[in-house]
Design a protein around this motif. Structure first.
Motif, PDB file in Angstrom:
ATOM      1  N   LYS A 166      20.838  42.295  51.940  1.00 35.08           N
ATOM      2  CA  LYS A 166      20.864  42.017  50.509  1.00 35.08           C
ATOM      3  C   LYS A 166      19.943  42.948  49.729  1.00 35.08           C
ATOM      4  CE  LYS A 166      19.836  37.701  49.703  1.00 35.08           C
ATOM      5  NZ  LYS A 166      19.892  36.206  49.797  1.00 35.08           N
ATOM      6  N   ASP A 170      21.312  44.974  46.756  1.00 39.17           N
ATOM      7  CA  ASP A 170      20.782  44.686  45.417  1.00 39.17           C
ATOM      8  C   ASP A 170      20.349  45.980  44.730  1.00 39.17           C
ATOM      9  OD1 ASP A 170      21.243  41.994  45.432  1.00 39.17           O
ATOM     10  OD2 ASP A 170      19.206  41.426  46.056  1.00 39.17           O
ATOM     11  N   TYR A 174      22.229  47.453  41.524  1.00 41.04           N
ATOM     12  CA  TYR A 174      21.400  47.517  40.324  1.00 41.04           C
ATOM     13  C   TYR A 174      21.623  48.859  39.605  1.00 41.04           C
ATOM     14  CZ  TYR A 174      17.252  48.031  37.400  1.00 41.04           C
ATOM     15  OH  TYR A 174      16.409  48.248  36.341  1.00 41.04           O
ATOM     16  N   LYS A 177      25.242  49.022  38.097  1.00 35.63           N
ATOM     17  CA  LYS A 177      25.333  48.240  36.867  1.00 35.63           C
ATOM     18  C   LYS A 177      24.651  48.937  35.693  1.00 35.63           C
ATOM     19  CE  LYS A 177      24.265  43.732  36.644  1.00 35.63           C
ATOM     20  NZ  LYS A 177      23.754  42.404  37.107  1.00 35.63           N
ATOM     21  N   TYR A 363      30.383  40.473  44.206  1.00 35.47           N
ATOM     22  CA  TYR A 363      29.136  40.510  44.980  1.00 35.47           C
ATOM     23  C   TYR A 363      28.148  39.479  44.448  1.00 35.47           C
ATOM     24  CZ  TYR A 363      24.565  42.120  46.636  1.00 35.47           C
ATOM     25  OH  TYR A 363      23.302  42.168  47.185  1.00 35.47           O
ATOM     26  N   GLU A 364      27.970  39.470  43.167  1.00 39.78           N
ATOM     27  CA  GLU A 364      26.982  38.550  42.579  1.00 39.78           C
ATOM     28  C   GLU A 364      27.392  37.091  42.784  1.00 39.78           C
ATOM     29  OE1 GLU A 364      26.144  39.838  38.565  1.00 39.78           O
ATOM     30  OE2 GLU A 364      25.074  41.614  39.292  1.00 39.78           O
ATOM     31  N   LYS A 367      26.946  36.092  46.577  1.00 39.31           N
ATOM     32  CA  LYS A 367      25.527  35.865  46.865  1.00 39.31           C
ATOM     33  C   LYS A 367      25.124  34.472  46.402  1.00 39.31           C
ATOM     34  CE  LYS A 367      22.954  38.825  44.754  1.00 39.31           C
ATOM     35  NZ  LYS A 367      21.832  39.646  44.259  1.00 39.31           N
ATOM     36  N   GLU A 368      25.543  34.135  45.190  1.00 36.22           N
ATOM     37  CA  GLU A 368      25.190  32.824  44.629  1.00 36.22           C
ATOM     38  C   GLU A 368      25.743  31.670  45.451  1.00 36.22           C
ATOM     39  OE1 GLU A 368      25.310  34.138  40.047  1.00 36.22           O
ATOM     40  OE2 GLU A 368      26.081  32.106  40.397  1.00 36.22           O
TER      41      GLU A 368
END
Lengths: 499, 499
Positions: A166, A170, A174, A177, A363-364, A367-368
Motif C-alpha cells: 500500500k 499510495d 498520489y 492524482k 483503488y481508493e 482500500k477502504e
C-alpha cells in the motif's frame, strides 16, 4: 536433489498438460461453443481444474516441493525462482481446507449471479450483500497464511504485483492524482472541438476482418503460432509454447474498437509468443505479473498505436481500405479523433488520460472496503459517485454505468491498480528504448520488427524470471516512477487540446 | 447389483468427461489450431485417450463389469445392452497386452506417414510394406480374442456392423453388382448429354456461407445445440448431449461440394441432436454403428437432397442467392447436373450410382488381402486397377487417384462396406416412411420437420439400443435387403439418362 527436481518436473508437466486441455476448452467456450453446450463443457473444464488442484495437494508433490525449497539456494536462478514461486503458492494456501476453498468458489459464483441480476435490475443493493460476503471470505482465506501480518489489502496487492504494498501504491497514485486531475479539468474547459463523428460510421465486418489481418501481421503477430477468433470480450490466451491466440469483437458502427482490440491483444500475444525457451524449459512460462503483461499490451495499443507517427504510417492504408467510409477525414483529424477525451463513465471505453483516474477511484474504494472493519457496503455506491464527480466531473446516470460496470469485484480485489502500474512501466521502458533505437522513425515507416526485437531482449526475456521490482529496475535502471507516464500524458494532451 | 451399477456408472461418467475434453480438443485441432500448436495439442489429446484407456483397464472397473455381466439378464433393456456392449469390448481386448496395443498404434502411425510419403511420390510400393505389416498386426490382435473362430474378415465385419458376416455381405454385394454394373455401362453409352459447366462457376465464399446457414436451418439443424466451422475434410462431432457440430470446406469453384457437405453433415448432426434422453441416461449415446449413422447422412444428402422434389423447392432460393452466377440454369438442368455420372476415379467425388461400385471394389480387395495367407501386397495395385477397369471402366492415371486415394487402409479394415450398407438401410426406411407420411409433398414444400419427427421416432430412437439387424427389422419389418436401393437407382438413372 537432481532426482527430486526430475520427479517434481513430472508433476509440473502433468499439470501443464491438464492446463493446456483446460485452456483449449476455455477458448472453445469463449469463442464457438453453442448455447446449450456451455453448461456441460464448463463442467468438464471444472473437472480438469480439480485434477490440477488435486495434484497440487498430493502428498508426494508437497514433499518434493518442501525438500527442494530447503535447498533452493543450491539451484540455478531459474530453478530457484520456480521453487520459490511454487512454494509461496503452496504455503499461502496450505491452511485453507478444501471446504473453505469450495465455499470461496461458491461465494464467487453466487456474487457473479447477483451482479448479473443487479445489472438487469439496475440496482446495486442486490449486489451489495454478496460483495460484503465475498470480501469477508477473501479476508478469512488471507488470514490463514502463515506469514499473514494483519494487513489485508497489502497482501492482496502483493498477490498480483509481488513485492509491492500500500505504501508503494499510495505514493504512486498520489503523484498521478496530483497531476492528472488538474490536467483533465483543463482539457474539459478547452474550447477546442475535436471531430469524432467519423468514428461511428458504419464499416462492414468483412472489411474490418481484412484490416485485422493486416494489423496483426504489421505488428509482428506470428500466424503459425496463433490465430484470431471472436468473443464477447476480446482476450488473449497462451495455450502452449507455440500457440498464443487472440480474439476481437466487431461492431459495425465502431471500427476503432476492433482496431485497438487487435493492437492491444496483439501486444499481449507478441509477449506470449516471444518468451525465451529457457523459461519454458524451466516451467516458468507465464510467470510474469498482470501489470507486466498489461504494460506490454498498453504499450502496443497506446504508446505505439495511438501515436502521431503510427497514425501517419497507417493513414494511407486506412484511406485505401475505408475510402468510402472515411474519405473526408484528414490524417490530423484521425489522430485527434482516436485520442479525444470523451468524458464518459465507462472505464473500458476511456481514453488514455481518463483511464488512470478510473483506476484511482477503484483503488481508493478497494482500500477502504477491504481495510475498514465492518465497512458499510450499502454506502459504497454513494462513495463511488462522489469520487467520479470529484475526479472526473462525471455523474453516472445509473448503477449499470456506475458501480456495476465492472465484473472484477465478483471475485478479486487488488487487481485494478495493476492496470495503472502497467502504464507507468511501459512509459519507463519506452524512455530507455528511445535512447537505443529511433522509435519515432521506426513507427513512421511501420517497422515494428525492430521494436519487437528490442522488447524481446529487454522486456520479455526476464519477465517470468524476476519479481516486478527487479524486472523494471533491470530494464529501466530505476524503481517504479510515475514521472515518465505523467510527463507523456501532460505533453500529449496539452498539445491535443491547445492548453 | 444396484450398488455395482451405480459404481460402474461413476467410471463411465469419468470416461465420458475425458472423452468430452478429448472431442473438444479434436474439434479445435481440426478447425482452428495454428500450425505450430498442433504437435503439443495432439499430445494433450493423446494423454486424455491414455487416461480413458487406463480406466478401462482398471481392476475395479473390470471387476464391476464382470459381476454385472454375470447378472445382466436381471437388468432392464438399456442396462443390459450397456453391459453387453462394454463387456464385449473388454473381452475382445483383454488378452491384448499394452505392449501389443502400443505396437499396433505405432504401426498405424507409421503406415499413415508412409501413405503420405507414397502419395507425395505417387508410388504405391512405398506404402505396400506398411499395409502388409498393419494387416498382420491387426490379425494378431484379432486372434487373441477368446471367441475368435479363425475368420479374420468376419470378425472385422462384426466389429463395425455387429451380427453381420462375410456370408451376409457377399449375398448383399452380389445383388448390387448384378444390377449396378450393367446399369452404369448403359449410362456410359447413353447419348444424352447433361450440362455440368455451371457446377464449377465461381461463387464467393461469403455467399456460400449464407447459403450454408439457410440449408442448416431448413433441414432442422438446431443452432443452440451445435455450430458450423470449417476444416480440411468436412466432419460431424457430437461433443456432448447438447453439442453436435459440423464442419464444411468451401471451394470457390465448386459450390455444390459445400451444399452437399452441409446436407450430409447436417444429416449426421440431426441424428446426433435427436437421440432420446433415455439413451444418455443409460450411457448408451453414440452406440449406433457407422452404417446406421451413414444411412442417415446419406438419406439427407442423396435421398432428400438430390431428389427432384427438393431441387424444385430449393431452385427459387438458389436463383435468389446466385442469380448472377446461375441465372441461365433451368430447374431441370440443375437437377440433372447434380446427379450426372462423371466417370471419375475418386470415391469421395462419386455420384450415387458409381459410389457403390467404388465400395464393392474395396470390399472385394479387403476380403482378399485379409483372408488370404501370405497375400502378395505388391500385387494389390494391379488388382485395384483391373477391378476399376472391369466394374467402372475407369483407368486411374496414377496411384494417387487410384489405390492411394483413401486414408482408411492406414488403420482399419472392414469399414468401407458399411458405406454401402447405409445406403441400403435408408432405402428400406424410406419405403416405410412413404407409407406413413407424404414424403414427396413434404419435400416440395421444404417441410423437413415432419420428416425429422418421423426419423426421430422410427430411426433414431433405438439406434443406440439395438444391434443393427434388430434395428432395421424394427424399422422396416424385414432383414437387410438391397432390393429397394437397387430399384431406386435403376429408376432414377434410367430416367435421367433416357435408358
Amino acid at each position: 536433489m537432481k532426482e527430486n527436481l526430475k520427479q517434481f518436473y513430472t508433476y509440473l508437466e502433468k499439470m501443464e498438460r491438464l492446463q493446456n486441455a483446460s485452456s483449449i476448452i476455455n477458448f472453445d467456450l469463449m469463442t464457438v461453443c453453442p448455447k446449450n453446450g456451455y453448461e456441460y463443457e464448463s463442467e468438464t473444464q471444472n473437472m480438469l481444474s480439480t485434477m490440477i488442484y488435486d495434484i497440487s495437494k498430493d502428498d508426494k508433490y508437497i514433499e518434493l516441493l518442501c525438500e527442494l525449497n530447503k535447498e533452493k539456494d543450491k539451484l540455478d536462478i531459474y530453478q530457484n525462482r520456480l521453487i520459490e514461486k511454487n512454494f509461496r503458492e503452496y504455503n499461502n494456501f496450505k491452511n485453507v481446507s478444501s471446504e473453505l476453498y469450495s465455499e470461496q468458489l461458491k461465494s464467487y459464483s453466487d456474487s457473479y449471479s447477483l451482479w448479473i441480476e443487479a445489472r438487469e435490475k439496475n440496482d446495486y443493493s442486490i449486489f451489495a450483500p454478496a460483495l460484503k460476503k465475498n470480501v469477508e471470505i477473501t479476508k478469512k482465506v488471507l488470514s490463514l497464511r502463515p506469514e499473514f501480518n494483519g494487513n489485508y489489502y497489502d497482501t492482496l496487492i502483493d498477490n498480483f504485483e509481488e513485492g509491492f504494498d500500500k505504501k508503494d501504491y499510495d505514493a504512486f497514485f498520489y503523484e498521478l492524482k496530483k497531476h492528472l486531475i488538474p490536467l483533465i479539468k483543463k482539457v474539459y474547459s478547452s474550447p477546442k472541438k475535436i471531430r469524432t463523428d467519423f468514428l461511428f460510421r458504419k464499416v462492414s465486418i468483412s472489411k474490418q476482418e481484412e484490416f485485422s489481418k493486416y494489423l496483426m501481421s504489421l505488428i509482428g503477430f506470428d500466424n503459425d503460432c496463433g490465430m484470431l477468433s471472436t468473443s464477447v470480450h476480446p482476450f488473449t490466451s497462451t495455450l502452449a509454447r507455440y500457440d498464443t491466440r487472440i480474439t476481437t469483437h466487431y461492431y459495425e458502427d465502431n471500427f476503432i474498437s476492433n482496431m485497438y482490440s487487435i493492437i492491444h491483444e496483439g501486444g499481449h500475444a507478441i509477449f506470449g509468443q516471444n518468451e525465451p525457451q529457457e523459461i519454458y524449459d524451466n516451467h516458468l512460462q507465464n510467470s510474469m505479473t498482470m501489470a507486466m503483461h498489461e504494460s506490454v499490451s498498453r504499450f502496443y495499443e497506446n504508446r505505439l498505436g495511438r501515436s502521431k507517427e503510427f497514425i501517419h504510417f497507417i493513414y494511407p492504408k486506412i484511406m485505401e481500405l475505408f475510402s468510402e467510409e472515411l474519405g473526408d477525414v484528414s490524417e490530423e483529424e484521425l489522430y485527434l479523433g482516436i485520442n479525444a477525451v470523451m468524458k464518459q463513465p465507462l472505464r473500458t471505453e476511456a481514453d488514455e488520460l481518463s483511464y488512470c483516474l478510473h483506476i484511482i477511484i477503484r483503488y481508493e474504494l478497494e482500500k477502504e472496503f477491504v481495510d475498514t472493519d465492518n465497512f458499510d457496503f450499502s454506502s459504497l455506491e454513494k462513495r463511488w459517485n462522489s469520487l467520479y464527480k470529484e475526479y472526473l466531473d462525471i455523474e453516472p446516470k445509473n448503477s449499470v454505468e456506475g458501480i456495476l460496470q465492472d465484473v472484477h469485484w465478483t471475485d478479486t480485489y487488488g487487481y485494478f491498480p495493476t492496470y495503472a502500474i502497467g502504464n507507468a512501466y511501459n512509459a519507463m521502458y519506452l524512455e530507455k528504448m528511445k535512447k537505443e533505437i529511433p522509435v519515432s522513425e521506426l513507427l513512421k515507416k511501420g517497422d515494428f520488427l525492430t521494436i519487437k526485437d528490442w522488447m524481446k531482449e529487454h522486456v520479455f526475456k526476464k519477465a517470468s524470471l524476476l519479481p516486478p521490482k527487479d524486472w523494471i529496475r533491470d530494464i529501466a535502471g530505476e524503481d517504479l516512477n510515475p514521472k515518465y507516464f505523467i510527463e507523456y500524458l501532460e505533453e500529449k494532451y496539452k498539445e491535443i487540446y491547445d492548453l
